[in-house]
Design an enzyme around this catalytic site. Sequence first.
Site, PDB file in Angstrom:
ATOM      1  N   HIS A  73       5.549  -9.829 -10.983  1.00 36.00           N
ATOM      2  CA  HIS A  73       6.284 -10.754 -10.109  1.00 36.00           C
ATOM      3  C   HIS A  73       5.367 -11.869  -9.631  1.00 36.00           C
ATOM      4  O   HIS A  73       4.295 -11.599  -9.091  1.00 36.00           O
ATOM      5  CB  HIS A  73       6.852 -10.006  -8.899  1.00 36.00           C
ATOM      6  CG  HIS A  73       7.966  -9.081  -9.267  1.00 36.00           C
ATOM      7  ND1 HIS A  73       9.287  -9.470  -9.258  1.00 36.00           N
ATOM      8  CD2 HIS A  73       7.951  -7.790  -9.677  1.00 36.00           C
ATOM      9  CE1 HIS A  73      10.033  -8.457  -9.648  1.00 36.00           C
ATOM     10  NE2 HIS A  73       9.250  -7.424  -9.909  1.00 36.00           N
ATOM     11  N   PHE A 119       3.313 -10.495  -2.330  1.00 33.36           N
ATOM     12  CA  PHE A 119       4.414 -10.226  -1.408  1.00 33.36           C
ATOM     13  C   PHE A 119       5.677 -10.108  -2.242  1.00 33.36           C
ATOM     14  O   PHE A 119       6.061 -11.044  -2.944  1.00 33.36           O
ATOM     15  CB  PHE A 119       4.544 -11.365  -0.386  1.00 33.36           C
ATOM     16  CG  PHE A 119       5.779 -11.276   0.463  1.00 33.36           C
ATOM     17  CD1 PHE A 119       5.918 -10.256   1.390  1.00 33.36           C
ATOM     18  CD2 PHE A 119       6.791 -12.207   0.337  1.00 33.36           C
ATOM     19  CE1 PHE A 119       7.060 -10.163   2.187  1.00 33.36           C
ATOM     20  CE2 PHE A 119       7.934 -12.134   1.129  1.00 33.36           C
ATOM     21  CZ  PHE A 119       8.069 -11.104   2.050  1.00 33.36           C
TER      22      PHE A 119
END
Length: 170
Positions: A73, A119
């Site tokens: 990600h 995050f």
Amino acid sequence: MTSTSTPPGLARFNDLEEPAAFAALHEACASTAWAKRLLAARPYASAEDLYTAGDAATAELSAEDLAEAMAGHPPIGRPKPGDPTSAREQRGMAGASEALKAEMLELNLAYQEKFGHVFLICATGRTGEQMRDAVKERIGNTPEREREIVRTELGKINRIRLARLVEEDA
């Protein structure tokens, strides 16, 4: 083995050769263990069966598997160039002000310094401000609490991506 009641996208997924099915799953979630577990359970009778298997596989990821999944990600506000999935999921940051983008960059770096990973949030449908507020709130978490939140967010992302996989037109 498919039936006439199996949605066409799920039937296509069930019928994919193993390497192609693994690649599709690995694109949905970068954890090899997660993809292998879902691959081993084919064919799926319903999309809900696939989602349930995905949830179970996410819940059982080891710390190393979770780290592998997170590594797939990009940071919020910096979708992977040429990747329509990350661009679509992070659409809420696309129209953000330069000030908000700069703030997110700083917050992402502070978060990564504290926790050692990107995050991760299910950004679909969230505004840039909502994502900023979430990182501000979560940066105060303990590593143990944050790991469980990350697992929950990853599960949400995986479900959305699996839904796109089985609902896509040929």
